[in-house]
Scaffold this active site. Sequence first.
Site, PDB file in Angstrom:
ATOM      1  N   ALA A  18       0.816  -1.218   0.000  1.00  0.00           N
ATOM      2  CA  ALA A  18       0.000   0.000   0.000  1.00  0.00           C
ATOM      3  C   ALA A  18       0.847   1.265   0.000  1.00  0.00           C
ATOM      4  O   ALA A  18       0.308   2.359  -0.127  1.00  0.00           O
ATOM      5  CB  ALA A  18      -0.930   0.004   1.215  1.00  0.00           C
ATOM      6  N   SER A  19       2.151   1.131   0.123  1.00  0.00           N
ATOM      7  CA  SER A  19       3.048   2.268   0.246  1.00  0.00           C
ATOM      8  C   SER A  19       3.408   2.842  -1.114  1.00  0.00           C
ATOM      9  O   SER A  19       3.987   2.153  -1.964  1.00  0.00           O
ATOM     10  CB  SER A  19       4.325   1.844   0.986  1.00  0.00           C
ATOM     11  OG  SER A  19       5.374   2.768   0.788  1.00  0.00           O
ATOM     12  N   THR A  20       3.119   4.115  -1.299  1.00  0.00           N
ATOM     13  CA  THR A  20       3.407   4.777  -2.571  1.00  0.00           C
ATOM     14  C   THR A  20       4.901   4.797  -2.879  1.00  0.00           C
ATOM     15  O   THR A  20       5.329   4.425  -3.981  1.00  0.00           O
ATOM     16  CB  THR A  20       2.876   6.218  -2.552  1.00  0.00           C
ATOM     17  OG1 THR A  20       3.371   6.891  -1.384  1.00  0.00           O
ATOM     18  CG2 THR A  20       1.359   6.242  -2.534  1.00  0.00           C
ATOM     19  N   SER A  22       7.220   2.967  -1.780  1.00  0.00           N
ATOM     20  CA  SER A  22       7.784   1.636  -1.989  1.00  0.00           C
ATOM     21  C   SER A  22       7.709   1.237  -3.458  1.00  0.00           C
ATOM     22  O   SER A  22       8.531   0.454  -3.942  1.00  0.00           O
ATOM     23  CB  SER A  22       7.054   0.600  -1.124  1.00  0.00           C
ATOM     24  OG  SER A  22       7.324   0.792   0.245  1.00  0.00           O
TER      25      SER A  22
END
Length: 214
Positions: A18-20, A22
């Site tokens: 869910a991490s942008t 990443s």
Amino acid sequence: MVATPKPVSSVEFWYEFASTYSYLSAMRIEAAAAEAGVAITWRPFLLGPIFAGQGWSTSPFNLYPAKGRYMWRDMERSAAAMGLPFRRPDPFPQNTLLAARLALIGAQEGWVAPFSRAVYTAEFGEGRDVSKAETLVPLLDGLGLAGQQLVARARADEAIKNRLKIVTEDAQRHGIFGAPSFVTADGELFWGNDRLDDALAWAAGTHGGAAARR
């Protein structure tokens, strides 16, 4: 006389689907690590339990609107600079439990890196919902894997479920509070896509600090 092999420097890449930011790291880490002579271990985990421990029920980019607005614009700029597609997914953040379990299977079987890149491309490159099996199955199939069977395994296998819990607890023990994070073999922690190169330099001993003097 047989020469003693030189130890390979290594970095653990801790990421949450869910991490942008990443997404940006996942798409460049292997080339950057190869250039630095550093081995990468892909470590998918969940940020939800870590955020919950801080009293957050969602992403800080949602909790703090000004920060969120900045992040989305920064992602547009950064993706463009890297030549990557970018599309904001809806909803955000997404439920990445199934994808994370699949990635753990991939880590065991040797396909975690291409699978992770495929998930990120679908999510942040195309704006698709990666919480859904109908999104993930074709990604797996496209890698020559048995998508339906793997999704069924990720949903039912208690060992995989427990493994994800343990990995997330490991992240907390490392002091990880966000993604992407990078942990070197000597335990040094670096946070954020903009710290990837610093982490690789530290691991390779080319950083100007303590690692270079060892």
